[in-house]
Design a protein around this motif. Structure first.
Motif, PDB file in Angstrom:
ATOM      1  N   SER A 131       0.834  -1.209   0.000  1.00  0.00           N
ATOM      2  CA  SER A 131       0.000   0.000   0.000  1.00  0.00           C
ATOM      3  C   SER A 131       0.866   1.255   0.000  1.00  0.00           C
ATOM      4  O   SER A 131       0.522   2.267  -0.630  1.00  0.00           O
ATOM      5  N   GLN A 132       1.999   1.216   0.688  1.00  0.00           N
ATOM      6  CA  GLN A 132       2.929   2.348   0.670  1.00  0.00           C
ATOM      7  C   GLN A 132       3.559   2.513  -0.709  1.00  0.00           C
ATOM      8  O   GLN A 132       3.753   3.632  -1.182  1.00  0.00           O
ATOM      9  N   ALA A 133       3.862   1.380  -1.356  1.00  0.00           N
ATOM     10  CA  ALA A 133       4.437   1.439  -2.704  1.00  0.00           C
ATOM     11  C   ALA A 133       3.455   2.063  -3.685  1.00  0.00           C
ATOM     12  O   ALA A 133       3.825   2.905  -4.516  1.00  0.00           O
ATOM     13  N   GLU A 134       2.179   1.676  -3.585  1.00  0.00           N
ATOM     14  CA  GLU A 134       1.166   2.241  -4.478  1.00  0.00           C
ATOM     15  C   GLU A 134       0.989   3.736  -4.245  1.00  0.00           C
ATOM     16  O   GLU A 134       0.660   4.488  -5.168  1.00  0.00           O
ATOM     17  N   ALA A 135       1.212   4.180  -3.008  1.00  0.00           N
ATOM     18  CA  ALA A 135       1.078   5.605  -2.698  1.00  0.00           C
ATOM     19  C   ALA A 135       2.139   6.435  -3.418  1.00  0.00           C
ATOM     20  O   ALA A 135       1.917   7.616  -3.704  1.00  0.00           O
ATOM     21  N   VAL A 136       3.292   5.821  -3.719  1.00  0.00           N
ATOM     22  CA  VAL A 136       4.359   6.542  -4.433  1.00  0.00           C
ATOM     23  C   VAL A 136       3.857   7.036  -5.777  1.00  0.00           C
ATOM     24  O   VAL A 136       4.044   8.200  -6.148  1.00  0.00           O
ATOM     25  N   ILE A 137       3.194   6.155  -6.535  1.00  0.00           N
ATOM     26  CA  ILE A 137       2.687   6.560  -7.852  1.00  0.00           C
ATOM     27  C   ILE A 137       1.527   7.530  -7.702  1.00  0.00           C
ATOM     28  O   ILE A 137       1.308   8.405  -8.557  1.00  0.00           O
ATOM     29  N   ASP A 138       0.765   7.426  -6.602  1.00  0.00           N
ATOM     30  CA  ASP A 138      -0.328   8.381  -6.364  1.00  0.00           C
ATOM     31  C   ASP A 138       0.216   9.780  -6.108  1.00  0.00           C
ATOM     32  O   ASP A 138      -0.389  10.777  -6.523  1.00  0.00           O
ATOM     33  N   ILE A 139       1.351   9.870  -5.400  1.00  0.00           N
ATOM     34  CA  ILE A 139       1.977  11.176  -5.169  1.00  0.00           C
ATOM     35  C   ILE A 139       2.399  11.792  -6.506  1.00  0.00           C
ATOM     36  O   ILE A 139       2.180  12.979  -6.763  1.00  0.00           O
ATOM     37  N   ILE A 140       2.996  10.966  -7.367  1.00  0.00           N
ATOM     38  CA  ILE A 140       3.455  11.452  -8.674  1.00  0.00           C
ATOM     39  C   ILE A 140       2.284  11.935  -9.523  1.00  0.00           C
ATOM     40  O   ILE A 140       2.364  12.958 -10.200  1.00  0.00           O
ATOM     41  N   MET A 148      -2.618  14.882  -3.107  1.00  0.00           N
ATOM     42  CA  MET A 148      -1.225  14.629  -2.753  1.00  0.00           C
ATOM     43  C   MET A 148      -1.091  14.342  -1.250  1.00  0.00           C
ATOM     44  O   MET A 148      -0.396  13.416  -0.839  1.00  0.00           O
ATOM     45  N   LYS A 149      -1.790  15.136  -0.422  1.00  0.00           N
ATOM     46  CA  LYS A 149      -1.738  14.919   1.034  1.00  0.00           C
ATOM     47  C   LYS A 149      -2.241  13.526   1.393  1.00  0.00           C
ATOM     48  O   LYS A 149      -1.674  12.843   2.251  1.00  0.00           O
ATOM     49  N   SER A 150      -3.322  13.104   0.745  1.00  0.00           N
ATOM     50  CA  SER A 150      -3.877  11.780   1.000  1.00  0.00           C
ATOM     51  C   SER A 150      -2.870  10.696   0.646  1.00  0.00           C
ATOM     52  O   SER A 150      -2.693   9.723   1.387  1.00  0.00           O
ATOM     53  N   ALA A 151      -2.183  10.863  -0.497  1.00  0.00           N
ATOM     54  CA  ALA A 151      -1.183   9.882  -0.930  1.00  0.00           C
ATOM     55  C   ALA A 151       0.018   9.867   0.015  1.00  0.00           C
ATOM     56  O   ALA A 151       0.572   8.801   0.317  1.00  0.00           O
ATOM     57  N   VAL A 152       0.426  11.040   0.494  1.00  0.00           N
ATOM     58  CA  VAL A 152       1.566  11.125   1.418  1.00  0.00           C
ATOM     59  C   VAL A 152       1.245  10.398   2.725  1.00  0.00           C
ATOM     60  O   VAL A 152       2.088   9.689   3.287  1.00  0.00           O
ATOM     61  N   GLN A 153      -0.002  10.561   3.217  1.00  0.00           N
ATOM     62  CA  GLN A 153      -0.411   9.850   4.436  1.00  0.00           C
ATOM     63  C   GLN A 153      -0.335   8.341   4.230  1.00  0.00           C
ATOM     64  O   GLN A 153       0.105   7.595   5.106  1.00  0.00           O
ATOM     65  N   GLN A 154      -0.759   7.879   3.042  1.00  0.00           N
ATOM     66  CA  GLN A 154      -0.704   6.448   2.749  1.00  0.00           C
ATOM     67  C   GLN A 154       0.736   5.968   2.642  1.00  0.00           C
ATOM     68  O   GLN A 154       1.075   4.881   3.110  1.00  0.00           O
ATOM     69  N   SER A 155       1.597   6.789   2.034  1.00  0.00           N
ATOM     70  CA  SER A 155       3.007   6.391   1.887  1.00  0.00           C
ATOM     71  C   SER A 155       3.688   6.301   3.242  1.00  0.00           C
ATOM     72  O   SER A 155       4.670   5.579   3.404  1.00  0.00           O
ATOM     73  N   GLY A 156       3.175   7.037   4.225  1.00  0.00           N
ATOM     74  CA  GLY A 156       3.729   6.981   5.576  1.00  0.00           C
ATOM     75  C   GLY A 156       3.230   5.804   6.388  1.00  0.00           C
ATOM     76  O   GLY A 156       3.601   5.644   7.557  1.00  0.00           O
ATOM     77  N   GLY A 157       2.359   4.987   5.790  1.00  0.00           N
ATOM     78  CA  GLY A 157       1.907   3.772   6.467  1.00  0.00           C
ATOM     79  C   GLY A 157       0.585   3.887   7.191  1.00  0.00           C
ATOM     80  O   GLY A 157       0.221   3.021   7.977  1.00  0.00           O
ATOM     81  N   ARG A 158      -0.186   4.952   6.912  1.00  0.00           N
ATOM     82  CA  ARG A 158      -1.458   5.129   7.618  1.00  0.00           C
ATOM     83  C   ARG A 158      -2.422   3.978   7.343  1.00  0.00           C
ATOM     84  O   ARG A 158      -3.039   3.423   8.252  1.00  0.00           O
ATOM     85  N   VAL A 159      -2.571   3.611   6.063  1.00  0.00           N
ATOM     86  CA  VAL A 159      -3.462   2.504   5.700  1.00  0.00           C
ATOM     87  C   VAL A 159      -2.957   1.196   6.307  1.00  0.00           C
ATOM     88  O   VAL A 159      -3.729   0.428   6.881  1.00  0.00           O
ATOM     89  N   SER A 160      -1.650   0.979   6.201  1.00  0.00           N
ATOM     90  CA  SER A 160      -1.052  -0.269   6.710  1.00  0.00           C
ATOM     91  C   SER A 160      -1.326  -0.456   8.199  1.00  0.00           C
ATOM     92  O   SER A 160      -1.654  -1.562   8.647  1.00  0.00           O
ATOM     93  N   ARG A 161      -1.187   0.625   8.963  1.00  0.00           N
ATOM     94  CA  ARG A 161      -1.392   0.517  10.420  1.00  0.00           C
ATOM     95  C   ARG A 161      -2.822   0.097  10.744  1.00  0.00           C
ATOM     96  O   ARG A 161      -3.044  -0.759  11.608  1.00  0.00           O
ATOM     97  N   GLU A 162      -3.787   0.714  10.047  1.00  0.00           N
ATOM     98  CA  GLU A 162      -5.191   0.378  10.292  1.00  0.00           C
ATOM     99  C   GLU A 162      -5.481  -1.075   9.904  1.00  0.00           C
ATOM    100  O   GLU A 162      -6.139  -1.806  10.643  1.00  0.00           O
ATOM    101  N   ILE A 163      -4.990  -1.484   8.742  1.00  0.00           N
ATOM    102  CA  ILE A 163      -5.253  -2.845   8.254  1.00  0.00           C
ATOM    103  C   ILE A 163      -4.557  -3.870   9.139  1.00  0.00           C
ATOM    104  O   ILE A 163      -5.147  -4.906   9.489  1.00  0.00           O
TER     105      ILE A 163
END
Length: 459
Positions: A131-140, A148-163
């Motif tokens: 999920s963090q890897a996918e956020a990289v392309i979302d930032i781009i 962009m803010k939403s993608a940065v939060q995901q790249s920082g592991g926000r989704v991973s922590r919840e899941i």
């Protein structure tokens, strides 16, 4: 850390610019770049300190000719983006120089990287999850600051922590069930059907809370697909130009001027809205216009929102009614255009249509367009867009959550109908596995390859 061959790619946009970067990653990266590098006083790169830069020149190995003046950066694995030894060559921006340096790196023993291969290595080497890897392309690809803010939060592991928290709860239930079934004689806390049901209901609440953000999140990530429809000459192209505040579409008094669809993005409070101006929908013998009308109908089928434009200065006719009938099952806003020309349209007929949003506008002057933007926010974001509440933006993640939710519901049904906790354990395991697809823990290799193939080169 996995062992891979050494890869290289141009990490910046190829074209004229101040700087271009050629990224090299792998065990041999430093040796390869050193073989074509000439520093001051013939200094090599073999004694370069990690996370430092060295000034010098890249030379053509066969002739010894200087290709460009460069700065070389070295990042020692695992403290690099790929978790491997990584070298970046900073050269002057330009197509010829950049390509020639990449050619020399490849001649030195590197391989040209596949799309997304650098990020894929970061994932396979355990530095980031999927999920963090996918956020990289979302930032781009982010089209607004909010996306962009939403993608940065995901790249920082926000989704991973919840899941991972939910998966941890599921694993705890599975462990307790197995202990109860396998060691009934031991003095362990017994897991009954009622206890498992209570835990599963709590987990379902967590999944539903996360899923509730998915629709808004998808729009933030991919944009709101909005199609402007209406018969020819009602002002669709004028509306597009007013929303963009530039003359993007040709506007004339001649019906049927727009022959093809025109797509542009606008920003509404951080929401990327893809506005599509379509050819006027009508029966026509013109071959080119007929193709445009068919394309318009295709875009309507794909749309999240339709903006139906009607001419306020004229009564509804058969063409208007045909379009209204075509979109009646869609989510749409009605714009009554040309308010400056007076009103002849039958209001009672408009009020019967399947839309609670009817706005009078002038596409020519821009009057009423603020109300249109407010309506879009009301329809999709309850009037206010907030990034802090958005969690799931990726359709793949949403589908995995839905499957996890279905398996939990099946487990609850098994507990209610049979009271057999060992049968429920199978569905709970499936839920745990489905959620693991989001972070990549339980995803098949061919699907992982497909995800990274959509990345740009050099990332």
């Amino acid at each position: 850390m996995k062992e891979f061959d050494t890869i290289a790619a141009i990490a910046t946009v190829l074209g004229e610019g101040g700087i271009s970067i050629i990224r090299v990653s792998g065990e041999k990266s430093l040796n390869i770049v050193d073989s074509i590098f000439k520093g001051r006083n013939k200094k090599s790169l073999k004694d370069i300190k990690p996370y430092s830069m060295r000034y010098g020149f890249i030379i053509e190995k066969e002739t010894g000719d200087t290709l460009d003046e460069v700065l070389v950066t070295f990042m020692k694995g695992p403290r690099s983006f790929t978790a491997e030894d990584t070298v970046e060559i900073n050269c002057h921006g330009g197509v010829v120089a950049t390509k020639r340096i990449l050619e020399e790196v490849v001649k030195g023993g590197a391989r040209v990287a596949d799309p997304g291969e650098f990020t894929k290595r970061a994932f396979l080497n355990g530095r980031i999850d999927l999920s963090q890897a996918e956020a990289v392309i979302d930032i781009i690809r982010a089209k607004t600051e909010l996306s962009m803010k939403s993608a940065v939060q995901q790249s920082g592991g926000r989704v991973s922590r919840e899941i991972n928290e939910i998966r941890g709860k599921l694993l705890e239930v599975i462990a307790h069930i197995e202990a109860t079934v396998d060691y009934p004689e031991d003095d362990l806390e017994e897991m009954t059907a009622d206890k498992v049901s209570i835990k599963l209901e709590d987990i379902l609440k967590d999944i539903n809370r996360i899923l509730s953000t998915a629709e808004e999140g998808k729009i933030i990530r991919e944009g709101l697909n909005t199609v402007i429809v209406g018969k020819p000459n009602v002002g669709k192209s004028s509306l597009l130009n007013s929303l963009l505040m530039e003359k993007r579409a040709i506007v004339t008094e001649i019906p049927g001027t727009t022959r093809d669809v025109i797509e542009e993005y606008i920003n509404i409070d951080g929401v990327p809205v893809k506005i599509i101006d379509t050819a006027g929908i009508r029966e026509t013998e013109d071959v080119v216009e007929k193709i445009g009308v068919e394309k318009s109908k295709e875009k309507i089928e794909e749309a999240d929102l339709i903006i139906l434009m009607l001419d306020l200065s004229r009564e509804l006719d058969a063409e208007d009614r045909e379009i209204i009938d075509y979109i009646k099952d869609k989510k749409y806003i009605i714009l009554l255009n040309k308010i400056d020309l007076g009103g002849k349209i039958n209001r009672e007929e408009i009020e019967k249509l399947n839309s609670q949003y009817v706005i009078e506008v002038s596409a020519k002057t821009g009057e009423g367009l603020v109300k249109l933007k407010d309506c879009i926010k009301e329809l999709f974001f309850n009037g206010e867009v907030q990034s802090k509440d958005l969690l799931i933006t990726n359709t793949r993640h949403k589908e995995a959550l839905i499957r996890g939710k279905e398996h939990c519901i099946q487990a609850l049904d098994a507990l209610r109908n049979t009271f057999a906790i060992d049968l429920a354990s199978i569905d709970i395991r499936n839920a745990w596995s489905s959620l693991g697809e989001i972070t990549g823990d339980t995803l098949e290799e061919d699907i992982i390859d497909k995800i990274f193939s959509e990345f740009c080169l050099g990332k």
